[in-house]
Design a protein around this motif. Sequence first.
Motif, PDB file in Angstrom:
ATOM      1  N   ASP A   1       0.782  -0.739   0.240  1.00 41.08           N
ATOM      2  CA  ASP A   1      -0.250   0.039   0.445  1.00 41.08           C
ATOM      3  C   ASP A   1       0.608   1.178   0.173  1.00 41.08           C
ATOM      4  O   ASP A   1       1.512   1.405   0.878  1.00 41.08           O
ATOM      5  CB  ASP A   1      -0.637  -0.370   0.645  1.00 41.08           C
ATOM      6  N   VAL A   2       1.099   1.737  -1.185  1.00 41.70           N
ATOM      7  CA  VAL A   2       1.951   3.126  -1.332  1.00 41.70           C
ATOM      8  C   VAL A   2       1.708   4.242  -0.395  1.00 41.70           C
ATOM      9  O   VAL A   2       2.806   4.464   0.454  1.00 41.70           O
ATOM     10  CB  VAL A   2       1.819   4.047  -2.803  1.00 41.70           C
TER      11      VAL A   2
ATOM     12  N   VAL B   1       4.423   5.040   2.617  1.00 42.89           N
ATOM     13  CA  VAL B   1       5.824   6.036   2.498  1.00 42.89           C
ATOM     14  C   VAL B   1       5.444   6.915   4.395  1.00 42.89           C
ATOM     15  O   VAL B   1       6.170   7.466   4.990  1.00 42.89           O
ATOM     16  CB  VAL B   1       5.008   7.196   1.577  1.00 42.89           C
ATOM     17  N   LEU B   2       4.277   6.282   4.744  1.00 40.17           N
ATOM     18  CA  LEU B   2       3.619   6.938   5.801  1.00 40.17           C
ATOM     19  C   LEU B   2       5.010   5.995   7.026  1.00 40.17           C
ATOM     20  O   LEU B   2       5.090   6.908   8.153  1.00 40.17           O
ATOM     21  CB  LEU B   2       2.402   7.419   6.563  1.00 40.17           C
ATOM     22  N   GLU B   3       5.270   5.032   6.679  1.00 40.83           N
ATOM     23  CA  GLU B   3       5.807   4.034   7.800  1.00 40.83           C
ATOM     24  C   GLU B   3       7.123   4.440   7.822  1.00 40.83           C
ATOM     25  O   GLU B   3       8.142   4.760   9.054  1.00 40.83           O
ATOM     26  CB  GLU B   3       5.875   3.156   7.189  1.00 40.83           C
TER      27      GLU B   3
ATOM     28  N   ALA C   1      12.146   9.809  10.875  1.00 43.30           N
ATOM     29  CA  ALA C   1      12.259  10.943  12.805  1.00 43.30           C
ATOM     30  C   ALA C   1      12.180  10.374  13.279  1.00 43.30           C
ATOM     31  O   ALA C   1      13.303  11.970  14.551  1.00 43.30           O
ATOM     32  CB  ALA C   1      10.189  10.978  12.451  1.00 43.30           C
ATOM     33  N   VAL C   2      12.791   9.225  13.241  1.00 47.58           N
ATOM     34  CA  VAL C   2      13.343   8.508  15.079  1.00 47.58           C
ATOM     35  C   VAL C   2      15.017   9.320  14.304  1.00 47.58           C
ATOM     36  O   VAL C   2      15.877   9.673  15.431  1.00 47.58           O
ATOM     37  CB  VAL C   2      13.197   7.542  14.917  1.00 47.58           C
TER      38      VAL C   2
END
Length: 106
Positions: free
Chosen positions: A75-76, A80-82, A88-89
């Motif tokens: 799921d694109v 991308v959100l993952e 961010a970390v």
Amino acid sequence: MKEVIEALHKFRDDRDWAQFHNSKDLALALNIDAGELLETFLWKSSEQADPEKVKEELADVLAFAFLMADKYDFDVKQIVLEKIKKNAVKYPVSKSKGIAKKYTEL
């Protein structure tokens, strides 16, 4: 995204090209078209690049990326959100804001 993937499938299937769209060849095509995108900037400043050529090459890159994601049933939006969460970390605002360094150098 679904509409884009379906249009790519139709284009591919109308030409009987699915046989050529294995993971390796999709990755190669993606890389080659990314090189063609880079070529639109060769010997120019960013502002001098032809936006129409950039748009055309970017569309090719995105098309192969979407086909690759579809090949693996990714799921694109989700991947991308993952990746944004992982980045961010690696790149906390407190250490990376306004700095163009790799996370290993922060």
